[in-house]
Design an enzyme around this catalytic site. Sequence first.
Site, PDB file in Angstrom:
ATOM      1  N   LEU A 117      76.296   8.586 -53.437  1.00  0.00           N
ATOM      2  CA  LEU A 117      76.710   9.419 -52.300  1.00  0.00           C
ATOM      3  C   LEU A 117      75.667   9.418 -51.188  1.00  0.00           C
ATOM      4  CD1 LEU A 117      78.560  11.801 -51.145  1.00  0.00           C
ATOM      5  CD2 LEU A 117      76.943  13.328 -52.296  1.00  0.00           C
ATOM      6  N   ASP A 154      80.576  27.325 -42.342  1.00  0.00           N
ATOM      7  CA  ASP A 154      80.550  28.539 -41.519  1.00  0.00           C
ATOM      8  C   ASP A 154      80.740  29.787 -42.383  1.00  0.00           C
ATOM      9  OD1 ASP A 154      80.418  30.036 -39.229  1.00  0.00           O
ATOM     10  OD2 ASP A 154      82.435  29.564 -38.525  1.00  0.00           O
ATOM     11  N   HIS A 201      72.247  32.498 -45.375  1.00  0.00           N
ATOM     12  CA  HIS A 201      71.837  31.092 -45.262  1.00  0.00           C
ATOM     13  C   HIS A 201      71.226  30.605 -46.585  1.00  0.00           C
ATOM     14  CE1 HIS A 201      72.911  31.132 -41.148  1.00  0.00           C
ATOM     15  NE2 HIS A 201      71.929  31.898 -40.740  1.00  0.00           N
TER      16      HIS A 201
HETATM   17  C1  FPP Z   1      76.909  28.911 -39.959  1.00  0.00           C
HETATM   18  O1  FPP Z   1      77.101  30.211 -40.440  1.00  0.00           O
HETATM   19  C2  FPP Z   1      75.774  28.316 -40.651  1.00  0.00           C
HETATM   20  C3  FPP Z   1      74.672  27.792 -40.059  1.00  0.00           C
HETATM   21  C4  FPP Z   1      74.473  27.711 -38.598  1.00  0.00           C
HETATM   22  C5  FPP Z   1      73.566  27.271 -40.870  1.00  0.00           C
HETATM   23  C6  FPP Z   1      74.029  26.375 -41.946  1.00  0.00           C
HETATM   24  C7  FPP Z   1      72.996  26.230 -42.945  1.00  0.00           C
HETATM   25  C8  FPP Z   1      73.223  26.240 -44.274  1.00  0.00           C
HETATM   26  C9  FPP Z   1      74.535  26.383 -44.896  1.00  0.00           C
HETATM   27  C10 FPP Z   1      72.152  26.040 -45.235  1.00  0.00           C
HETATM   28  C11 FPP Z   1      71.529  24.720 -45.004  1.00  0.00           C
HETATM   29  C12 FPP Z   1      71.093  24.105 -46.202  1.00  0.00           C
HETATM   30  C13 FPP Z   1      70.282  23.042 -46.261  1.00  0.00           C
HETATM   31  C14 FPP Z   1      70.223  22.319 -47.495  1.00  0.00           C
HETATM   32  C15 FPP Z   1      69.452  22.582 -45.150  1.00  0.00           C
HETATM   33  P1  FPP Z   1      76.913  31.425 -39.449  1.00  0.00           P
HETATM   34  O2  FPP Z   1      75.498  31.864 -39.522  1.00  0.00           O
HETATM   35  O3  FPP Z   1      77.348  31.041 -38.073  1.00  0.00           O
HETATM   36  O4  FPP Z   1      77.868  32.483 -40.073  1.00  0.00           O
HETATM   37  P2  FPP Z   1      78.685  33.613 -39.293  1.00  0.00           P
HETATM   38  O5  FPP Z   1      79.674  32.901 -38.411  1.00  0.00           O
HETATM   39  O6  FPP Z   1      79.333  34.369 -40.397  1.00  0.00           O
HETATM   40  O7  FPP Z   1      77.695  34.432 -38.518  1.00  0.00           O
END
Ligand code: FPP
Length: 254
Positions: free
Chosen positions: A145, A34, A51
């Site tokens: 893994l 997050d 992201h």
């Molecule tokens: C939450 O942060 C994150 C997500 C919903 C997307 C997670 C995706 C990645 C970390 C990259 C994925 C990588 C691969 C390899 C597929 P948020 O957007 O909710 O953050 P915020 O709470 O600060 O708005």
Amino acid sequence: MFKKSRNKKKTSSNIDLQELDIHNIPKHVAIIMDGNGRWAKKRKMPRIKGHYQGMQTVKTITKQASDLGIEYLTLYTFSTENWTRPESEVNYIMNLPVDFLKTFLPELIEKNVKVETIGFISNLPNSTLKAIEQAKDQTKNNTGLKLIFAMNYGGRAEIVDGVKALYRKVQAKEIAIDDIDEELLSSNLMTKSYPDPELLIRTSGEQRISNFLIWQVSYSEFIFNEKLWPDFDSEELIKCLKIYQNRQRRFGGL
Ligand code: FPP
């Protein structure tokens, strides 16, 4: 592998492993990644940059988890609720596995990592699904893994699906209603081949479970780490493991 020692030991990423007990590394670590959006906002960048940077962190943490001998790493990549985000953001996230695997699959293969997924992946866009299926296929014989992406995953929906599967088995007289117990439900969930995570980490300081592995984390240790996911690194992972090792797991006993 490195051994526990009083001397300073370092991994390939040059992190201090002193006080980390390599005989008490959790087999299964689950992470709610997050804070990507906030990371970008702090830098006056569009959310998608967060992201993108989050994807780089996935690479670092996967390598570190593999080096540490963690057996299962489950990453909450996209929830069943994330479809409500703006279409452009959803499209960007959906393309990340394509980008990730294009740039990182050779390294995953070299590190003997096996790519797997949980979630309702048949609802993902074709290009995303294709990249994931290719990665699964190319790593299917790897024995290191297990890197498990939770994509279009929701814990409640997973349990509902498991209950339906059991109901069908009762109807087909494959099982009796009294055969249903915790173990049987577990073996009808998407995580049936994995042990429950001993450790759940959520980054960005938020303290919620957000429908992630809600059945499986019944006895997991929770660590809420303050770093935003793009800032999370090997050092933070090792800090979390040290905190985990200092907790007493009692499983309801004394
Ligand atoms: C939450 O942060 C994150 C997500 C919903 C997307 C997670 C995706 C990645 C970390 C990259 C994925 C990588 C691969 C390899 C597929 P948020 O957007 O909710 O953050 P915020 O709470 O600060 O708005």
